[in-house]
Design a protein around this motif. Structure first.
Motif, PDB file in Angstrom:
ATOM      1  N   GLY A   1      -2.076   1.153  -4.102  1.00 53.02           N
ATOM      2  CA  GLY A   1      -1.703  -0.140  -3.541  1.00 53.02           C
ATOM      3  C   GLY A   1      -2.039  -1.251  -4.499  1.00 53.02           C
TER       4      GLY A   1
ATOM      5  N   THR B   1       1.814   5.220  10.064  1.00 51.23           N
ATOM      6  CA  THR B   1       1.160   4.823   8.819  1.00 51.23           C
ATOM      7  C   THR B   1      -0.321   5.193   8.905  1.00 51.23           C
TER       8      THR B   1
ATOM      9  N   PHE C   1       1.063   5.643   0.712  1.00 48.12           N
ATOM     10  CA  PHE C   1       0.472   6.856   1.245  1.00 48.12           C
ATOM     11  C   PHE C   1       1.471   7.998   1.075  1.00 48.12           C
TER      12      PHE C   1
ATOM     13  N   THR D   1      -4.338   6.394   2.431  1.00 52.33           N
ATOM     14  CA  THR D   1      -3.785   5.527   1.396  1.00 52.33           C
ATOM     15  C   THR D   1      -4.291   5.969   0.030  1.00 52.33           C
TER      16      THR D   1
ATOM     17  N   VAL E   1      -9.016   5.578   2.149  1.00 51.11           N
ATOM     18  CA  VAL E   1      -8.268   5.615   0.899  1.00 51.11           C
ATOM     19  C   VAL E   1      -8.898   6.671  -0.005  1.00 51.11           C
TER      20      VAL E   1
ATOM     21  N   TYR F   1       0.851  -1.190   0.000  1.00 49.44           N
ATOM     22  CA  TYR F   1       0.000   0.000   0.000  1.00 49.44           C
ATOM     23  C   TYR F   1       0.886   1.239   0.000  1.00 49.44           C
TER      24      TYR F   1
END
Length: 509
Positions: free
Chosen positions: A196, A184, A150, A193, A258, A148
């Motif tokens: 990914g 995170t 970010f 996020t 996300v 993933y």
């Protein structure tokens, strides 16, 4: 006269306790086979495959756990059902790992190398199969190692879910890259996020119909990718699975946030959005969903979304593409504080939103957005589409275009025609949310009807109609909202209608 005795076909019970026994039983299954998985873990090189197997209405092929949740599909394995019918899968615990393309021997053995998935494995995949029942299973897949991405103030960071100290700076994951040691998105909600490796827990693909996905426990899901997807024939096709029912499922612990790509249910693709699905999504519970702003993302036509409950969940139900979808009898409960909780966001033609209850939501409760593209009022399978390119309006007949051009147009936000919003109850929104937001983008909605809705609140904007860059053509001129639908008369563009305009507490719109 002699006695008449009805002769009924007999079920065949097969008890299995190892992965090899399970795959053999699947290969040899016939109508009426009941394959009972004893308690334990089942794992092989690649998925357990059901191919070219057909039960019947009275004699399905049943794949079931001897004890609910105690037969576990794990490791590199999942369940792949292809070109089959009347199969029932029940009571399993799906705990598959993300898998690897180097361990797909079960597909190769059956001539299905073209079905090897790039990236990560699902829990169950239906491929061109009909009348499949997925019942009372638990989907809690092992996401350890799923990539993933970010963003931070020092650039993008890639990590592997569940692996400590795996985060690295870079445009792609490099285990030897510069180490990132900060929080995170799983620890800091301000980090979102944005990319990914997509992993879908349940995939319904190909040409199929009359499947049922019901009474499943689905969650947690922390990695990128929608939970349940309907991809039909893919971007090059024209249909998704039809007449399916998705009901009585519990979706929970899905997130964190996300930017896009973590829906609970994605019903279709942009390329398939004009095709009818006739799918019913009903009686599902979405509990604390925290993925993206589309809990249910409808990307097909002629579907019914009813009697579902969303509780304290980010996002709402969205008709992102397609026509003639109905949303009714749904319940939305928010706490009035958590940001981003909404009801409906709509694009396309002839949708109906009615008999829904929405309380304590904090975003635009019902958003009837404007469009970047105009597919016309007919809602046909082959419309003439208009869009702006700079200062010039262009148009094209959809099926005259290449697949790539067609897909690009279908990915746009299509103008609404003749959407109806009625008999809904909206109670006490938070964060000064708008009850109804209308319009924007290039093409303003046409022929919208809003009537017989009950709004109970001391504050907030009841109706906000924004302007658009381009209004309807002269032949289409009509108010975006019918002028006789409000006790207060016209709603002027860009001017909000607040609760104070029509009186506090209970107002009918």
């Amino acid at each position: 006269m002699g006695d008449h005795m009805e002769v009924r076909p007999m079920l065949t019970y097969i008890k299995v306790s190892t992965a090899a026994q399970l795959q053999m039983a699947l290969d040899e299954a016939i109508a009426g086979s009941v394959i009972e998985l004893q308690n334990g873990i089942y794992e092989q090189s690649g998925p357990f495959v059901v191919k070219d197997k057909h039960g019947s209405d009275g004699m399905p092929i049943r794949i079931e756990a001897a004890s609910l949740g105690m037969a576990i599909i794990s490791g590199d394995s999942y369940l792949h059902i292809e070109d089959s019918s009347y199969i029932e899968v029940s009571g399993l615990m799906i705990h598959s790992g993300i898998g690897s393309t180097s361990s797909e021997q079960s597909l190769r053995d059956r001539g299905l190398s073209h079905r090897i998935l790039q990236g990560v494995h699902p829990g169950i995949q239906l491929q061109s199969s009909s009348r499949i029942s997925i019942l009372r299973n638990t989907f809690a897949l092992n996401e350890t190692g799923q990539p993933y991405r970010f963003l931070t103030n020092k650039g993008p960071v890639w990590g592997l879910y569940g692996i400590e100290d795996s985060c690295r700076y870079g445009s792609s994951y490099d285990p030897n890259g510069a180490v990132y040691s900060g929080p995170t998105p799983y620890e800091d909600a301000k980090l979102i996020t944005d990319n990914g490796t997509h992993r879908h827990y349940i995939r319904v693909e190909g040409v199929s119909s009359y499947n049922r996905i019901a009474y499943n426990e689905i969650g947690p899901k922390r990695g990128f990718g929608a939970v349940l997807i309907y991809d039909g024939e893919g971007h090059g096709g024209r249909t998704i699975s039809q007449h399916d029912v998705i009901e009585y499922n519990h979706f929970h612990r899905i997130g964190p946030r996300v930017t896009n790509g973590l829906e609970a249910i994605r019903l279709g693709l942009s390329s398939l959005s004009l095709a009818p699905g006739y799918v019913t999504i009903q009686y599902n519970l979405f509990d604390g969903f925290d993925g993206e702003d589309e809990i249910i993302s409808v990307k097909s036509s002629d579907n019914i979304i009813r009697y579902n409950t969303s509780r304290n969940s980010y996002g709402g139900f969205v008709s992102r593409h397609g026509n003639r979808n109905s949303f009714y009898g749904n319940f939305f409960f928010g706490d009035g504080e958590k940001p981003g909780m909404s009801g409906f966001r709509i694009y396309g033609n002839d949708h109906k939103i009615y008999d829904n209850y929405m309380e304590g939501l904090t975003d635009q409760v019902i958003r009837l957005d404007g469009g970047s593209h105009d597919g016309g009022a007919e809602g046909s399978l082959n419309p003439t589409v208009k869009w702006m390119s700079g200062d010039e309006e262009k148009s094209a007949v959809l099926e005259d275009l290449s697949q790539e051009e067609r897909t690009a147009l279908l990915r746009g936000h299509w103008r609404q025609y003749h959407v109806q919003v009625f008999n809904n109850t909206l109670v006490n929104p938070g964060n000064d949310a708008k009850f109804l937001a209308l319009g924007g983008k290039t093409y303003q909605p046409v022929g919208t009807k809003v009537y017989n809705n009950l709004i109970v609140s001391d504050s907030g904007t009841m109706v906000f109609e924004s302007s658009a860059m381009q209004q309807a053509a002269a032949s289409e001129q009509s108010p975006a909202i019918s002028t006789d639908e409000y006790d207060s008369g016209h709603v002027a563009a860009i001017k909000p209608l607040t609760v104070d305009d029509v009186g506090p507490r209970a107002s009918q719109v």
